[in-house]
Enzyme design. Structure first.
Site, PDB file in Angstrom:
ATOM      1  N   HIS A 242       0.349  -1.178  -0.060  1.00 16.56           N
ATOM      2  CA  HIS A 242      -0.447   0.100  -0.297  1.00 16.56           C
ATOM      3  C   HIS A 242       0.655   0.847   0.175  1.00 16.56           C
ATOM      4  O   HIS A 242       0.736   1.963  -0.923  1.00 16.56           O
ATOM      5  CB  HIS A 242      -1.194  -0.266   1.352  1.00 16.56           C
ATOM      6  CG  HIS A 242      -1.723  -1.067   1.254  1.00 16.56           C
ATOM      7  ND1 HIS A 242      -3.082  -1.376   0.293  1.00 16.56           N
ATOM      8  CD2 HIS A 242      -1.293  -2.311   2.060  1.00 16.56           C
ATOM      9  CE1 HIS A 242      -3.758  -2.076   1.040  1.00 16.56           C
ATOM     10  NE2 HIS A 242      -2.836  -2.901   2.097  1.00 16.56           N
TER      11      HIS A 242
HETATM   12  C1  BDR Z   1      -2.684   0.896   5.332  1.00 16.39           C
HETATM   13  O1  BDR Z   1      -3.383   0.102   6.596  1.00 16.39           O
HETATM   14  C2  BDR Z   1      -2.046  -0.884   7.393  1.00 16.39           C
HETATM   15  O2  BDR Z   1      -2.323  -1.544   7.499  1.00 16.39           O
HETATM   16  C3  BDR Z   1      -1.013   0.032   5.940  1.00 16.39           C
HETATM   17  O3  BDR Z   1      -0.002   0.386   6.377  1.00 16.39           O
HETATM   18  C4  BDR Z   1      -1.458   0.651   4.777  1.00 16.39           C
HETATM   19  O4  BDR Z   1      -0.845   2.388   5.989  1.00 16.39           O
HETATM   20  C5  BDR Z   1      -3.917   0.179   3.889  1.00 16.39           C
HETATM   21  O5  BDR Z   1      -5.114   0.348   4.423  1.00 16.39           O
END
Ligand code: BDR
Ligand code: CA
Length: 312
Positions: A242
């Protein structure tokens, strides 16, 4: 061209870690500071993890600040089920020796934006938006000094990953997100619609292992660790990376495409709280307030990651 000045606000997190490494590897960027927030794990751990990552990258000179230890109004929700107990599970790394700065993250954000010329600093957020909302609350004048905010958060066509409707970063602090989306600041959003297309494969992991560096080994081990959860959840061969999408966008905006649309944050419904309601089809008269990304050239993205992280 002088490097672009950025502040990274983050809750590391293995994918945050890869994003930070990408930023530290990029000569096009100058990281003015890293501010941490409670999110994937509690604040003490995110402040620790940010420093572990800087030291891994050989950058103990980076200023790291701790910020909000809880959302504006809600009880903190964390994600150890994805990221492990420390948030950086997957490889054992030494405890950081570099100091945590004394100032509160929010004060650092405000001061930096006031010290730098208007439009000079881009804020990159990889976690819940609590610190940014607090900074805007404390110093509304900074809104027009921020060049842009590029953030990972939200989802529209992919819907939620922490609830059926909401993405984690927005869900954890929807009131903060609401404040940011209503601020009038130039916003670019990397929602799950994009990040779920940035899926790791065994070939990508091998490329990191083949670097033969501590950083390459760490990235491969982290990815290996959190992949187990996402592969099972989504029945995909890899896991979404992400947060690195935010930094990749600064370096190669051409890899991403999306629409400038209105995005509102649901605050009240118990079922859909934290949902990013994106007017993708332009069916309301609501004013567009965000560039909401929808697609990424995944091969280009992973090539960029490997090329840059290979230099660390
Ligand atoms: C986001 O949530 C976190 O778990 C990850 O680091 C990312 O920023 C994805 O939904
Ligand atoms: Ca994150």
């Amino acid at each position: 061209m002088p490097p672009r000045k950025i502040i990274i606000d983050t809750d590391p997190g293995q994918d945050d870690a890869v994003a930070i490494l990408l930023a530290l590897a990029a000569p096009e960027l100058q990281v003015l500071g890293i501010t941490t927030v409670a999110g994937n794990v509690p604040l003490a751990l995110t402040a620790r993890n940010a420093r572990v990552i800087c030291e891994l990258a050989g950058r103990p000179d980076i200023f790291v600040f701790a910020g909000a230890d809880r959302p504006l109004q809600r009880t903190l929700v964390t994600a150890e089920h994805v990221h492990g107990k420390t948030g950086l599970d997957g490889i054992a790394l030494p405890e950081p020796r570099m100091p945590l700065q004394d100032a509160h993250a929010v004060d650092f954000i405000v001061q930096t934006l006031r010290d730098e010329p208007p439009g000079a600093v881009t804020v990159c957020t990889l976690g819940p938006l609590t610190n940014i909302a607090m900074a805007l609350q404390k110093a509304p004048d900074i809104a027009e000094r921020i060049a842009a905010i590029v953030l990972m958060g939200g989802a529209y066509f992919e819907v939620g990953n922490i609830t059926p409707a909401a993405e984690f970063n927005i869900y954890v602090d929807p009131e903060a997100a609401h404040k940011v989306f209503a601020s009038g600041i130039d916003l670019t959003v990397m929602p799950l619609d994009v990040t779920h297309k940035a899926l790791t494969t065994e070939t990508h992991l091998q490329a990191f292992r083949d670097m033969g560096t501590r950083v390459g080994d760490a990235v491969a081990a982290w990815t290996d660790f959190f992949e187990r959860f996402d592969k099972e959840k989504y029945a995909t061969p890899g896991a979404p990376l992400h947060d690195p999408c935010v930094i990749a966008y600064l370096l190669r905006p051409d890899l991403f495409s999306g629409r400038h649309v209105n995005v509102e944050i649901e605050l009240h419904s118990a079922l859909t709280r934290g949902m990013t309601v994106a007017d993708w089809w332009g069916v309301t008269p609501r004013r567009p307030n965000a560039m909401f990304m929808g697609d990424v050239d995944a091969d280009g993205f992973f090539a960029l990651l490997a090329e840059r992280i290979g230099t660390l």
